[in-house]
Design a protein around this motif. Structure first.
Motif, PDB file in Angstrom:
ATOM      1  N   CYS A  80     -42.227  40.555  73.462  1.00 50.03           N
ATOM      2  CA  CYS A  80     -42.063  41.042  74.737  1.00 50.03           C
ATOM      3  C   CYS A  80     -41.905  39.632  75.158  1.00 50.03           C
ATOM      4  N   ASN A  83     -37.857  35.890  76.141  1.00 47.24           N
ATOM      5  CA  ASN A  83     -36.770  35.975  76.853  1.00 47.24           C
ATOM      6  C   ASN A  83     -36.604  34.678  77.651  1.00 47.24           C
ATOM      7  N   VAL A 103     -47.164  39.419  81.710  1.00 44.77           N
ATOM      8  CA  VAL A 103     -47.824  40.862  82.152  1.00 44.77           C
ATOM      9  C   VAL A 103     -47.049  41.194  80.243  1.00 44.77           C
ATOM     10  N   THR A 105     -48.493  43.721  77.346  1.00 43.57           N
ATOM     11  CA  THR A 105     -48.889  45.392  76.888  1.00 43.57           C
ATOM     12  C   THR A 105     -49.543  44.896  75.915  1.00 43.57           C
ATOM     13  N   LEU A 108     -51.689  48.625  74.417  1.00 42.62           N
ATOM     14  CA  LEU A 108     -50.569  49.531  74.696  1.00 42.62           C
ATOM     15  C   LEU A 108     -50.506  49.473  76.482  1.00 42.62           C
ATOM     16  N   ALA A 109     -51.810  48.292  77.522  1.00 45.51           N
ATOM     17  CA  ALA A 109     -51.477  48.851  78.215  1.00 45.51           C
ATOM     18  C   ALA A 109     -51.538  47.299  79.514  1.00 45.51           C
ATOM     19  N   PRO A 110     -50.398  47.773  80.085  1.00 44.90           N
ATOM     20  CA  PRO A 110     -50.101  46.438  81.286  1.00 44.90           C
ATOM     21  C   PRO A 110     -51.028  45.639  81.304  1.00 44.90           C
ATOM     22  N   LYS A 112     -52.287  41.674  83.438  1.00 50.13           N
ATOM     23  CA  LYS A 112     -51.706  40.839  83.967  1.00 50.13           C
ATOM     24  C   LYS A 112     -52.000  39.207  83.662  1.00 50.13           C
ATOM     25  N   ARG A 133     -55.442  37.038  84.349  1.00 50.77           N
ATOM     26  CA  ARG A 133     -56.011  37.189  85.910  1.00 50.77           C
ATOM     27  C   ARG A 133     -55.962  38.224  86.317  1.00 50.77           C
TER      28      ARG A 133
ATOM     29  N   LEU B  22     -45.816  49.486  67.146  1.00 44.35           N
ATOM     30  CA  LEU B  22     -45.603  49.647  69.053  1.00 44.35           C
ATOM     31  C   LEU B  22     -45.278  48.107  69.385  1.00 44.35           C
ATOM     32  N   VAL B  38     -49.508  54.088  85.214  1.00 49.36           N
ATOM     33  CA  VAL B  38     -49.305  54.014  84.111  1.00 49.36           C
ATOM     34  C   VAL B  38     -49.943  53.862  83.166  1.00 49.36           C
ATOM     35  N   ALA B  39     -50.418  54.838  81.725  1.00 47.82           N
ATOM     36  CA  ALA B  39     -51.721  54.827  81.206  1.00 47.82           C
ATOM     37  C   ALA B  39     -50.913  53.719  80.028  1.00 47.82           C
ATOM     38  N   MET B  40     -50.305  53.557  79.666  1.00 48.84           N
ATOM     39  CA  MET B  40     -49.871  52.712  77.927  1.00 48.84           C
ATOM     40  C   MET B  40     -48.594  52.300  78.145  1.00 48.84           C
ATOM     41  N   ALA B  41     -48.125  50.873  77.818  1.00 55.50           N
ATOM     42  CA  ALA B  41     -46.771  50.950  78.044  1.00 55.50           C
ATOM     43  C   ALA B  41     -46.561  50.325  76.468  1.00 55.50           C
ATOM     44  N   ASN B  42     -45.200  49.727  75.668  1.00 62.65           N
ATOM     45  CA  ASN B  42     -45.061  49.052  74.611  1.00 62.65           C
ATOM     46  C   ASN B  42     -44.001  47.441  75.513  1.00 62.65           C
ATOM     47  N   PRO B  43     -44.787  46.510  74.502  1.00 59.51           N
ATOM     48  CA  PRO B  43     -44.297  45.397  75.554  1.00 59.51           C
ATOM     49  C   PRO B  43     -43.101  45.750  75.400  1.00 59.51           C
ATOM     50  N   ALA B  46     -42.934  47.008  78.773  1.00 65.85           N
ATOM     51  CA  ALA B  46     -42.545  45.764  79.962  1.00 65.85           C
ATOM     52  C   ALA B  46     -42.204  44.921  80.207  1.00 65.85           C
ATOM     53  N   GLN B  47     -41.367  44.019  78.504  1.00 71.09           N
ATOM     54  CA  GLN B  47     -39.966  43.598  79.027  1.00 71.09           C
ATOM     55  C   GLN B  47     -38.555  44.290  80.233  1.00 71.09           C
ATOM     56  N   MET B  50     -40.034  44.733  83.909  1.00 68.19           N
ATOM     57  CA  MET B  50     -40.858  43.537  84.200  1.00 68.19           C
ATOM     58  C   MET B  50     -39.336  43.213  85.602  1.00 68.19           C
ATOM     59  N   ASP B  55     -42.605  41.635  91.001  1.00 68.41           N
ATOM     60  CA  ASP B  55     -43.820  40.635  90.440  1.00 68.41           C
ATOM     61  C   ASP B  55     -44.970  40.832  89.508  1.00 68.41           C
ATOM     62  N   GLY B  56     -44.239  41.934  88.540  1.00 70.97           N
ATOM     63  CA  GLY B  56     -44.768  42.181  86.860  1.00 70.97           C
ATOM     64  C   GLY B  56     -45.441  42.802  86.865  1.00 70.97           C
ATOM     65  N   ASP B  57     -46.317  43.366  88.527  1.00 70.42           N
ATOM     66  CA  ASP B  57     -46.743  45.232  88.159  1.00 70.42           C
ATOM     67  C   ASP B  57     -46.540  45.830  87.896  1.00 70.42           C
ATOM     68  N   LEU B  58     -46.794  46.052  86.169  1.00 72.07           N
ATOM     69  CA  LEU B  58     -46.450  47.981  85.841  1.00 72.07           C
ATOM     70  C   LEU B  58     -47.109  48.998  86.397  1.00 72.07           C
TER      71      LEU B  58
END
Lengths: 134, 423
Positions: A80, A83, A103, A105, A108-110, A112, A133, B22, B38-43, B46-47, B50, B55-58
């Motif tokens: 992730c 990039n 952000v 994960t 697996l939890a987002p 910040k 943060r 994962l 969102v309870a869970m997300a893999n990278p 997110a990528q 985002m 603002d990067g808030d998932l």
């Protein structure tokens, strides 16, 4: 003389991710020194191969140094970051000292995070520091 | 038994391996609740997401997709069944980026949803490129001038009509689509073989070229050049052909005109000496190889100098023109009249023996003598002497036959002119 932290191995580590003398301290810090940091820290060779993966980083990601050290951080540990905001900067800028909001994960939890990207041409390694943060 | 349980790998390391698995999964996976949390997300998720968040808030999936799929919440809410697929591979172009995501959502139970997100920009780009190429190709197909471009299947049938075929030959779709390429060649077995032979050569060598007569819808013919290129399929075998045909009629006509200019005597229209010698040489080889006899006549205008002196050079020219005209009118198409010298003409009579040639020569002599070339209201009396020589065993070349016919002519002159003498 900067008095916010002491020399590596002798006293306490610099506690803030944004501390101005962090890079110098990292250059002489041992693996054990890095584990005293309150934030995650990854040290990499210029090609992205992981050299150090400290305790705080491991507890964020759930990965242990044994699994991570020797692998490419951007492609095989934390894709992730592969990039333009992270990996591309390390690849293309010979000298960086930048703080970036991001952000992750972890588990697996987002989450910040605030990243600090550190690279100097004459340095032993390049470093990625990670802290939560709000 | 308990010993085996104890010796299993530490659960912590299993967990770590799973986490890592994962982390490295190249497809975005999210678990969320019906309210969007969102309870869970893999990278990878997110990528991919985002850039949508800004603002990067998932935290809220509906907010994440608000720009690209504004009705996502509605879709999820309208899905009443307790479980099932809500959407699959839904394509979502991200405005202003060129990125295209796909989104699939499965409802696991009333409180749990799973989403799969993928970036298919590259596949889409590839698809677009192929479509662009096709459109470009079609534009070329349809709009080239002077060329027809069309495809032919392995069975030698035209696959599809396009406008270039109309331009070249006036063909409409119904005339050619699915028809054998023989429709583009003039009728007759030899012409009809050309198409199949061309494709055969293209199949063997990848590409082949044919220049020859083609036919238009109205039956008129044109001189064309066709290049056939075999189209390989995925395994590299020929799967059809693309043919490019160009109408070269004008070029052919120009070439033909040049050939005529280069081989014809401009005054009389007879073959010029150079072209005539070449033709004579051919005929001699044919006689040597296949024993096909031929005879040559040498015709010389009697007292030509006197005609010029009396009537002027233009009158002399008129006599020569009349002489050749009479030859052309009297002789067969295969016979060749050559302006050999000033007022001397060699006539080649292929497949003709001495006796028949003598008859022809005398017919010419009489016809020319009877010609009424007018000058200042008066008729110019002109006669010719003719030598005749059949190709013979002793001849080592065409020159020998010419030498003998010269001698015969000389004897005709010496013995009083206006006569035929065989050598």
């Amino acid at each position: 003389m900067d008095t916010t932290y002491a020399k590596a191995g002798t006293l306490a580590a610099p506690f803030a991710l944004a501390a101005p003398g962090l890079f110098d301290w990292l250059e002489t810090a041992s693996a054990a020194d890095l584990d005293t940091l309150p934030f995650g820290l990854v040290a990499m060779r210029p090609d992205g191969t992981v050299e150090r993966y400290n305790l705080a980083e491991g507890s964020l990601s759930g990965l242990t140094p044994e699994r991570v050290v020797g692998r490419n951080f951007f492609t095989s540990v934390a894709p992730c970051t592969n990039n333009f905001m992270v990996a591309h900067r390390f690849e293309t800028e010979p000298e960086i000292d930048a703080v970036v909001d991001y952000v992750f994960t972890f588990r697996l939890a987002p989450l910040k995070v605030r990243l600090r990207l550190l690279r100097r041409p004459d340095a032993r390694w390049m470093y990625l520091a990670v802290e939560k943060r709000d | 038994m308990s010993g085996t349980l104890v010796s299993r790998p530490a659960p912590a390391s299993d967990y770590e391996a799973l986490i890592e698995f994962l982390y490295l999964t190249p497809v975005g996976i999210l678990k969320f609740r019906p309210d969007g949390t969102v309870a869970m997300a893999n990278p990878a998720a997110a990528q991919l997401l985002m850039p949508l968040a800004g603002d990067g808030d998932l935290a809220d999936i509906y907010r994440l997709f608000s720009r690209v799929a504004p009705d996502l919440r509605g879709r999820v809410e309208r899905f009443r069944a307790p479980a099932g697929q809500i959407c699959d591979q839904m394509q979502l172009p991200v405005p202003g980026t060129g990125t295209v995501l796909t989104l699939g959502i499965n409802k696991i139970d009333p409180d749990t949803l799973m989403a799969v997100v993928q970036d298919i920009s590259r596949a889409i780009e590839q698809e677009n490129r192929i479509r662009d190429d096709q459109q470009r190709f079609r534009a070329i197909f349809e709009n080239v001038r002077d060329y027809a471009i069309f495809t032919v299947g392995m069975d030698g049938r035209v696959e599809e009509w396009n406008r270039s075929l109309n331009r070249l030959g006036g063909w409409e779709a119904a005339d050619v689509a699915g028809k054998p390429i023989g429709v583009f060649f003039p009728p007759g077995e030899a012409s009809q073989q050309c198409g199949a032979a061309l494709l055969g050569r293209a199949c063997r060598h990848g590409t082949a070229e044919f220049e020859g007569w083609g036919v238009r819808k109205d039956g008129s013919t044109f001189w064309g050049n066709t290049v056939a290129t075999a189209l390989p399929d995925r395994e590299g075998r020929a799967s059809g052909y693309v043919l490019v045909t160009r109408d070269l009629t004008e070029r052919k006509q120009m070439e033909d005109r040049l050939v005529v200019l280069a081989t014809t005597d401009p005054l009389t229209g007879a073959r010029n000496r150079r072209a005539g010698e070449a033709r004579l040489q051919e005929e001699f080889l044919r006689w040597q190889r296949y024993g096909r006899v031929f005879t040559v006549l040498m015709i010389d205008c009697d007292h030509f100098k006197a005609i010029n002196d009396t009537w002027g050079h233009d009158a002399g020219d008129d006599v020569l023109v009349a002489l050749v005209r009479i030859c052309h009118e009297t002789l067969r198409e295969a016979d060749v009249t050559i302006r050999w010298g000033g007022e001397e003409f060699l006539v080649l009579l292929p497949e003709t023996g001495r006796e028949a040639a003598l008859a022809v020569a005398d017919r010419l002599r009489v016809a020319i003598g009877a010609a009424k070339v007018q000058r200042d209201g008066q008729v110019i009396a002109a006669t010719v002497s003719v030598g005749v020589a059949e190709a013979g065993e002793a001849d080592r070349g065409a020159d020998d036959a010419v030498r003998r016919v010269d001698q015969a002519l000389y004897r005709a002159k010496r013995s009083g002119r206006n006569r035929v003498v065989a050598g």
